[in-house]
Write a protein that holds these residues in place. Structure first.
Motif, PDB file in Angstrom:
ATOM      1  N   LEU A  12      21.780  35.627  -8.311  1.00  0.00           N
ATOM      2  CA  LEU A  12      20.820  36.706  -8.072  1.00  0.00           C
ATOM      3  C   LEU A  12      21.226  38.026  -8.753  1.00  0.00           C
ATOM      4  O   LEU A  12      20.377  38.732  -9.306  1.00  0.00           O
ATOM      5  CB  LEU A  12      20.759  36.897  -6.544  1.00  0.00           C
ATOM      6  N   ASN A  13      22.514  38.333  -8.718  1.00  0.00           N
ATOM      7  CA  ASN A  13      22.937  39.655  -9.227  1.00  0.00           C
ATOM      8  C   ASN A  13      22.705  39.819 -10.738  1.00  0.00           C
ATOM      9  O   ASN A  13      22.751  40.930 -11.248  1.00  0.00           O
ATOM     10  CB  ASN A  13      24.399  39.958  -8.854  1.00  0.00           C
ATOM     11  N   THR A  14      22.442  38.723 -11.444  1.00  0.00           N
ATOM     12  CA  THR A  14      22.202  38.818 -12.889  1.00  0.00           C
ATOM     13  C   THR A  14      20.725  39.071 -13.214  1.00  0.00           C
ATOM     14  O   THR A  14      20.390  39.405 -14.352  1.00  0.00           O
ATOM     15  CB  THR A  14      22.675  37.512 -13.581  1.00  0.00           C
ATOM     16  N   LYS A  80      29.841  42.597  -1.425  1.00  0.00           N
ATOM     17  CA  LYS A  80      29.051  41.799  -0.478  1.00  0.00           C
ATOM     18  C   LYS A  80      29.049  40.292  -0.752  1.00  0.00           C
ATOM     19  O   LYS A  80      29.111  39.510   0.188  1.00  0.00           O
ATOM     20  CB  LYS A  80      27.606  42.321  -0.406  1.00  0.00           C
ATOM     21  N   THR A  81      28.970  39.864  -2.011  1.00  0.00           N
ATOM     22  CA  THR A  81      28.833  38.430  -2.294  1.00  0.00           C
ATOM     23  C   THR A  81      30.088  37.793  -2.899  1.00  0.00           C
ATOM     24  O   THR A  81      29.994  36.748  -3.544  1.00  0.00           O
ATOM     25  CB  THR A  81      27.621  38.174  -3.215  1.00  0.00           C
ATOM     26  N   VAL A  82      31.230  38.405  -2.677  1.00  0.00           N
ATOM     27  CA  VAL A  82      32.504  37.783  -3.075  1.00  0.00           C
ATOM     28  C   VAL A  82      33.497  38.039  -1.955  1.00  0.00           C
ATOM     29  O   VAL A  82      33.786  39.203  -1.647  1.00  0.00           O
ATOM     30  CB  VAL A  82      33.078  38.386  -4.376  1.00  0.00           C
ATOM     31  N   HIS A 101      33.373  27.629  -8.628  1.00  0.00           N
ATOM     32  CA  HIS A 101      32.419  28.371  -9.475  1.00  0.00           C
ATOM     33  C   HIS A 101      33.084  29.555 -10.161  1.00  0.00           C
ATOM     34  O   HIS A 101      32.572  30.066 -11.145  1.00  0.00           O
ATOM     35  CB  HIS A 101      31.279  28.956  -8.621  1.00  0.00           C
ATOM     36  N   SER A 102      34.164  30.022  -9.587  1.00  0.00           N
ATOM     37  CA  SER A 102      34.739  31.329  -9.960  1.00  0.00           C
ATOM     38  C   SER A 102      35.963  31.211 -10.857  1.00  0.00           C
ATOM     39  O   SER A 102      36.710  30.233 -10.788  1.00  0.00           O
ATOM     40  CB  SER A 102      35.150  32.042  -8.671  1.00  0.00           C
ATOM     41  N   ARG A 103      36.135  32.228 -11.675  1.00  0.00           N
ATOM     42  CA  ARG A 103      37.420  32.388 -12.356  1.00  0.00           C
ATOM     43  C   ARG A 103      38.031  33.733 -11.942  1.00  0.00           C
ATOM     44  O   ARG A 103      39.202  33.815 -11.584  1.00  0.00           O
ATOM     45  CB  ARG A 103      37.248  32.321 -13.874  1.00  0.00           C
ATOM     46  N   THR A 104      37.206  34.799 -11.979  1.00  0.00           N
ATOM     47  CA  THR A 104      37.746  36.129 -11.663  1.00  0.00           C
ATOM     48  C   THR A 104      38.187  36.234 -10.201  1.00  0.00           C
ATOM     49  O   THR A 104      39.290  36.714  -9.911  1.00  0.00           O
ATOM     50  CB  THR A 104      36.691  37.216 -11.950  1.00  0.00           C
ATOM     51  N   SER A 105      37.323  35.801  -9.288  1.00  0.00           N
ATOM     52  CA  SER A 105      37.630  36.019  -7.864  1.00  0.00           C
ATOM     53  C   SER A 105      38.793  35.156  -7.404  1.00  0.00           C
ATOM     54  O   SER A 105      39.533  35.542  -6.481  1.00  0.00           O
ATOM     55  CB  SER A 105      36.387  35.758  -7.011  1.00  0.00           C
ATOM     56  N   VAL A 106      38.978  34.003  -8.049  1.00  0.00           N
ATOM     57  CA  VAL A 106      40.147  33.183  -7.758  1.00  0.00           C
ATOM     58  C   VAL A 106      41.418  33.941  -8.185  1.00  0.00           C
ATOM     59  O   VAL A 106      42.387  34.056  -7.421  1.00  0.00           O
ATOM     60  CB  VAL A 106      40.047  31.816  -8.481  1.00  0.00           C
ATOM     61  N   ILE A 143      31.916  32.784  -3.702  1.00  0.00           N
ATOM     62  CA  ILE A 143      31.253  33.817  -4.506  1.00  0.00           C
ATOM     63  C   ILE A 143      29.770  33.494  -4.680  1.00  0.00           C
ATOM     64  O   ILE A 143      29.344  32.350  -4.519  1.00  0.00           O
ATOM     65  CB  ILE A 143      31.905  33.972  -5.909  1.00  0.00           C
ATOM     66  N   GLY A 144      29.031  34.542  -5.027  1.00  0.00           N
ATOM     67  CA  GLY A 144      27.645  34.371  -5.459  1.00  0.00           C
ATOM     68  C   GLY A 144      26.670  34.102  -4.336  1.00  0.00           C
ATOM     69  O   GLY A 144      26.931  34.393  -3.169  1.00  0.00           O
ATOM     70  N   ASP A 145      25.546  33.483  -4.693  1.00  0.00           N
ATOM     71  CA  ASP A 145      24.437  33.315  -3.754  1.00  0.00           C
ATOM     72  C   ASP A 145      24.805  32.440  -2.550  1.00  0.00           C
ATOM     73  O   ASP A 145      24.187  32.562  -1.493  1.00  0.00           O
ATOM     74  CB  ASP A 145      23.222  32.698  -4.472  1.00  0.00           C
TER      75      ASP A 145
END
Ligand SMILES: C=C(O[C@@H]1C=C(C(=O)O)C=C[C@H]1O)C(=O)O
Length: 258
Positions: A12-14, A80-82, A101-106, A143-145
């Motif tokens: 959604l954020n994109t 909010k979504t991470v 799904h994640s690379r950054t948040s991991v 992360i994400g939706d």
């Protein structure tokens, strides 16, 4: 002319960024695919995409990767979504799933566990359905939706944007527009302009998008949680974060190829 192959995050954020791109004069020169962030990174790495909205944590792993836009998926504090979701306080977790799904948040979770929270739960690789395995002393990075509505399901939520802010007093950048090849200025200039137009069109987008659930304020999410400008404080945050990941100083100038 060959179309520019672009991979962007399917969350959604994109949407504001995509809204701008799809209405822009370059819309017909783009071959767009929407992917989960880890796949966006993979497509840029393999050359399947010419440019992409990719998790910033992979920038050091992609030879000649350059940030090519002033827009990003960032936050000034509460994203909010991470976050980390759990039934128990983070100090008591024995295990933590890391969202596939994640690379950054991991990578961010690992940095925060080690240097901010000073905790060392066992880190578990995730796969589809892992959110249902969160419970008891097992937590999960999500992360994400897929995070939407999870606050009601789990007693504890640690917003990773806020945790980073408490750690460094800086905003954070999750994903940026990156390429590993020369993109003509004749494309880059309208590309950037299109992203700007999309962010400015957020009030109109409210007429087009459904709010995911009654407790989710979409306009607040697009304007207060997610912050799209890759401004000076976010560039500084990127230097600090990538510096921590690579163990050597990172200068933003080098990331943009100046
Ligand atoms: C803000 C978010 O950031 C996302 C997190 C990413 C990651 O952890 O690798 C990658 C892209 C971003 O779109 C989100 O997922 O909601």
């Amino acid at each position: 002319m060959k179309k520019m192959t672009i991979t962007a995050v399917s969350y959604l954020n994109t949407k504001p960024l995509l809204y701008g791109l799809l209405q822009s004069p370059i819309a017909n020169s783009i071959d767009l695919s929407l992917d989960i962030p880890s796949m966006c990174a993979q497509k840029l790495l393999t050359g399947e995409a010419d440019l992409g909205l990719v998790p910033v944590a992979v920038i050091p792993d992609i030879p000649n990767a350059r940030i090519i836009s002033d827009y990003c998926i960032g936050t000034n504090r509460y994203v909010k979504t991470v976050g980390i979701y759990a039934d128990q306080p983070i100090e008591t977790l024995t295990d933590l799933y890391l969202d596939h799904h994640s690379r950054t948040s991991v990578a961010l979770s690992k940095v925060l566990l080690r240097d901010h929270w000073k905790l060392s739960p066992r880190l578990l690789p995730a796969s589809d359905g892992y959110i249902d395995k969160i419970g008891g002393s097992v937590g999960g990075v999500v992360i994400g939706d897929r995070t939407i509505g999870l606050e009601e399901r789990f007693a504890y939520f640690y917003d990773l944007g806020n945790a980073w802010y408490e750690f460094k007093q800086l905003p954070f950048v999750f994903a940026a527009w990156v390429s590993n090849r020369k993109i003509p200025d004749a494309f880059l200039q309208p590309f950037n302009e299109a992203l700007k137009t999309g962010v400015e069109a957020i009030p109109q987008l409210m007429y087009l998008l459904n709010t995911p659930n009654d407790h989710f304020d979409l306009e607040q999410y697009f304007t207060k949680n997610i912050n799209y400008e890759l401004d000076a404080p976010k560039k500084q945050a990127l230097e600090v974060f990538l510096g921590m990941l690579t163990g050597k100083p990172v200068r933003h100038q080098e990331l943009v190829g100046l």
